[in-house]
Design an enzyme around this catalytic site. Structure first.
Site, PDB file in Angstrom:
ATOM      1  N   ALA A  63       3.978   5.933  -2.522  1.00 21.89           N
ATOM      2  CA  ALA A  63       4.483   4.601  -2.165  1.00 21.89           C
ATOM      3  C   ALA A  63       4.277   4.187  -0.715  1.00 21.89           C
ATOM      4  O   ALA A  63       4.225   2.987  -0.430  1.00 21.89           O
ATOM      5  CB  ALA A  63       5.963   4.526  -2.504  1.00 21.89           C
ATOM      6  N   CYS A 277      -8.391   2.620  -3.076  1.00 22.92           N
ATOM      7  CA  CYS A 277      -9.138   1.760  -2.152  1.00 22.92           C
ATOM      8  C   CYS A 277     -10.491   2.400  -1.863  1.00 22.92           C
ATOM      9  O   CYS A 277     -10.949   2.424  -0.729  1.00 22.92           O
ATOM     10  CB  CYS A 277      -8.351   1.497  -0.874  1.00 22.92           C
TER      11      CYS A 277
HETATM   12  C1  LIG Z   1      -3.074   4.950  -0.711  1.00 20.31           C
HETATM   13  S1  LIG Z   1      -1.652   5.458   0.125  1.00 20.31           S
HETATM   14  C2  LIG Z   1      -0.400   4.537  -0.694  1.00 20.31           C
HETATM   15  C3  LIG Z   1      -0.251   3.129  -0.179  1.00 20.31           C
HETATM   16  C4  LIG Z   1       0.966   2.449  -0.759  1.00 20.31           C
HETATM   17  N1  LIG Z   1       0.964   2.484  -2.216  1.00 20.31           N
HETATM   18  C5  LIG Z   1       1.082   1.020  -0.299  1.00 20.31           C
HETATM   19  O1  LIG Z   1       0.620   0.117  -0.999  1.00 20.31           O
HETATM   20  O2  LIG Z   1       1.669   0.788   0.753  1.00 20.31           O
HETATM   21  C6  LIG Z   1      -1.413   7.064  -0.521  1.00 20.31           C
HETATM   22  C7  LIG Z   1      -0.082   7.719  -0.161  1.00 20.31           C
HETATM   23  O3  LIG Z   1      -0.003   8.891  -0.965  1.00 20.31           O
HETATM   24  C8  LIG Z   1       0.771   9.832  -0.256  1.00 20.31           C
HETATM   25  N2  LIG Z   1       0.527  11.138  -0.897  1.00 20.31           N
HETATM   26  C9  LIG Z   1      -0.557  11.945  -0.808  1.00 20.31           C
HETATM   27  N3  LIG Z   1      -0.392  13.047  -1.572  1.00 20.31           N
HETATM   28  C10 LIG Z   1       0.825  12.913  -2.162  1.00 20.31           C
HETATM   29  C11 LIG Z   1       1.571  13.724  -3.064  1.00 20.31           C
HETATM   30  N4  LIG Z   1       1.105  14.892  -3.517  1.00 20.31           N
HETATM   31  N5  LIG Z   1       2.787  13.284  -3.460  1.00 20.31           N
HETATM   32  C12 LIG Z   1       3.289  12.112  -3.010  1.00 20.31           C
HETATM   33  N6  LIG Z   1       2.632  11.304  -2.145  1.00 20.31           N
HETATM   34  C13 LIG Z   1       1.412  11.697  -1.738  1.00 20.31           C
HETATM   35  C14 LIG Z   1       0.312   9.705   1.167  1.00 20.31           C
HETATM   36  O4  LIG Z   1       1.317  10.186   2.041  1.00 20.31           O
HETATM   37  C15 LIG Z   1       0.084   8.185   1.274  1.00 20.31           C
HETATM   38  O5  LIG Z   1       1.218   7.581   1.840  1.00 20.31           O
END
Ligand SMILES: C[S@@+](CC[C@H](N)C(=O)[O-])C[C@H]1O[C@@H](n2cnc3c(N)ncnc32)[C@H](O)[C@@H]1O
Length: 368
Positions: A63, A277
């Site tokens: 998120a 993205c």
């Molecule tokens: C593409 S960004 C999300 C952007 C967000 N949905 C927004 O619209 O603001 C991906 C996110 O996934 C998180 N992330 C990566 N691996 C993860 C995991 N195993 N569990 C939970 N979050 C994770 C990262 O910290 C990052 O904040």
């Protein structure tokens, strides 16, 4: 092309010195705080494609920083529950802060590894409780140790890193203007880490971060999986030198494991929206193929609004024999692929929407 940090490591390559801004857009930092949150067009489309309804229980699996979470909350008129998880403590604090600034009360942020989002419980536990009483370590993910080590590598090349590098680039050029002092590799790494993880535990203004132990199977109406990815759709992105064929495949493995969790958490008849993205079909169309071939009770659903172009049909065979299977004819119009070179002028992005059939037996097998 080489990255800013690459300039300090490699002995050859092409570096571009940005002497002017591409867009003369003023910073929106601290402007109309709580009133506006700048987002890319495809991000808004992803939140709308989820089609959240008032009163529903929604899971946003990755998120932070909370752009789509807050967009979803607004679409639900702040009625219902959005469980917003991220694995970074500081980023979860950031979601708290953003939700508070925007006056949204239906968002509950948790720190949770989305690869362990389904909780495993004893039969004696209360199955009607949608949050888990027991820790779920050692749960459904068989290869969690492997994933853990991969996480570190993959995280280092996600879009936050790009942002960190861009910001740091500015900082460095300011330094240069002040008759440059030497900046060590350690400083660069520290700054990038700070940018990636937020300002630090003691400096964040967000609320208290709750850890979640996972959620009960089939306990959400809708799930958004806005997955961490190679971010090859972000612009301007002059260098892609840090991604390799191997790292792209690792992103895809990571995303599939997350998707496996999403499938278990959504109720029969519910919806999963998967977005990235990146323009890499291995993380987009190939994920859709994996999802449809693995979970026969899933089907692609039409999306509203439909602004992006069709997905890629076919397959791709790599020189090493590895084959990526993409979409089949008829499926391409059900996904949205935003091509950064198209006249739409958006970042590269991909959205797929799945509806979960109500085959109870399949779902029970999944969560057993
Ligand atoms: C593409 S960004 C999300 C952007 C967000 N949905 C927004 O619209 O603001 C991906 C996110 O996934 C998180 N992330 C990566 N691996 C993860 C995991 N195993 N569990 C939970 N979050 C994770 C990262 O910290 C990052 O904040």
């Amino acid at each position: 092309m080489i990255s800013r940090s690459g300039m300090f490591r490699v002995t050859e390559g092409l570096a571009v010195d940005m002497s002017d801004r591409v867009f003369h857009l003023p910073s929106f930092r601290d402007v109309l705080e709580g009133e506006i949150f700048l987002q890319n067009l495809p991000s808004i489309v992803a939140a709308r494609a989820l089609d959240p309804q008032k009163g529903e229980r929604i899971l946003d699996m990755c998120a932070a920083p909370g752009g789509k979470t807050t967009a979803i909350a607004i679409l639900m008129k702040d009625e219902g529950e959005i469980v917003a998880v991220d694995r970074s403590h500081n980023k979860v604090q950031g979601i708290h802060k953003l939700a508070a600034e925007m006056g949204l009360s239906c968002i509950t942020p948790y720190k949770l590894d989305a690869l362990k989002a389904v909780c495993v419980r004893n039969e004696s536990e209360d199955l009607s409780d949608p949050s888990c009483a027991k820790d779920n370590h050692g749960g459904h993910i068989q290869d969690s140790n492997f994933m853990k080590s991969e996480v570190e590598k993959i995280e280092s090349i996600t879009f936050e890193r790009l942002n960190a590098e861009n910001d740091f680039k500015k900082a460095v050029s300011n330094e240069k203007a002040n008759e440059s002092s030497y900046i060590s590799k350690a400083d660069i790494r520290k700054e990038m880490r700070r940018k990636r993880n937020g300002p630090g535990r003691n400096q964040c203004l967000g609320g208290k971060v709750e850890k979640s132990k996972g959620f009960a199977p089939s306990s959400f109406d809708r799930v958004l999986l806005d997955a961490p990815c190679s971010a090859l759709g972000l612009r301007p992105r002059l260098f892609i030198g840090e991604e390799t064929i191997e790292s792209l495949r690792k992103h895809a493995i990571y995303q599939r494991r997350m998707f496996d969790q999403a499938v278990q958490l959504v109720r029969p008849g519910g919806v999963i929206v998967y977005s990235t993205c990146t323009i890499n079909p291995g993380e987009n169309e190939a994920l859709v193929r994996y999802a449809l071939d693995t979970y026969k009770f899933l089907s692609l659903a039409p999306q509203h609004p439909r602004i992006g172009g069709p997905g890629l049909v076919g397959r791709f065979e790599f020189p090493d024999g590895y084959t990526e299977e993409w979409l089949r004819p008829g499926e391409e119009e059900l996904v949205q692929r935003f091509d950064p070179s198209s006249p739409l002028d958006t970042i590269g992005f991909f959205i797929a929407k799945f509806v979960v059939g109500s085959n109870e037996t399949d779902l029970q097998n999944l969560s057993s």
